[in-house]
Write an enzyme that holds these catalytic residues in place. Structure first.
Site: not given
Length: 238
Positions: A140, A158
């Site tokens: 991420k 997220d």
């Protein structure tokens, strides 16, 4: 004694299948999000790829607001790998002590700085593999840096994006990676570069976890979420 009648089975909210948005609906969704915010970006404050890398690393399980408060004090003092490495773990901790998991993050940020100096001449690499090899950097974080610092059309998923993708029917998936792969496939190419920012902001301020603000949602009529918050919907621009 007459046996009690069996209870009727009711489908839980989590068990409900949400149908996927059509290509036309996805196009309309991003057209509306773009109309609201033509040039979206991260709410983390940064001026260089390295500052962004540090800020994103610090933001795990923390708010952007909290990270910004810390980096406003840190970056004027140390905003390069060389300066952070010189500061050291104990020197860094006071600047980020208001952020969750700051002990672990301090160790990672200093080790990251050292590795950038040793392997990359103090520069943030533009390759995913090299980014993910840095201490404290996962997929991420790498996606955010590649997208926001280097303009790559990546999708950093997220909790906000995971929720929006599943609720709306945009790209349902049981795992973060499944949602990421689904989004990359269905988001129109013209919107892919900025899609991460539109979706995270939509999840943060409109499609909130506990009580989504459906009456003020510009994609309410497209969204597949069955439990929309009641209220008069806002007019939708076409």
């Amino acid at each position: 004694m007459t046996p009690a009648a069996p209870k009727k089975k009711t489908a839980s909210k989590r068990a409900r299948r949400i149908s996927r948005l059509s290509a036309a609906e996805i196009e309309a969704m991003f057209a509306r999000l773009k109309a609201l915010n033509p040039k979206p970006t991260t709410e983390l404050e940064f001026t260089t790829p390295y500052e962004l890398l540090v800020a994103v690393t610090l933001s795990a399980q923390a708010t952007d607001v909290g990270v910004n408060k810390a980096t406003r004090k840190l970056f004027p003092v140390a905003n390069t790998p060389q300066a952070i490495a010189k500061l050291g773990v104990e020197g860094l901790k006071p600047y980020i002590s208001t952020i969750g998991l700051y002990n672990t993050k301090a160790a990672n940020v200093v080790a990251m700085a050292q590795q950038l100096i040793a392997l990359h001449g103090g520069e943030v690499p533009r390759e995913r593999e090299a980014l993910e090899a840095l201490p404290g950097v996962g997929r991420k974080t790498a996606n955010v840096v590649l997208n926001t610092a280097f303009g790559e059309p990546t999708m950093a998923v997220d909790t906000h994006i995971f929720r929006v993708a599943n609720r709306t029917g945009l790209a349902p998936g049981k795992t973060v990676r499944a949602v990421e792969d689904g989004l990359v496939k269905v988001v129109p190419p013209d919107y892919l570069l900025d899609a991460h920012h539109w979706l995270i902001l939509h999840g943060r301020y409109v499609c909130k976890a506990r009580r989504p603000d459906c009456p003020h949602c510009v994609i309410r009529d497209i969204c597949r979420y069955p439990d929309k918050t009641p209220g008069e919907p806002e007019p939708v621009a076409t």
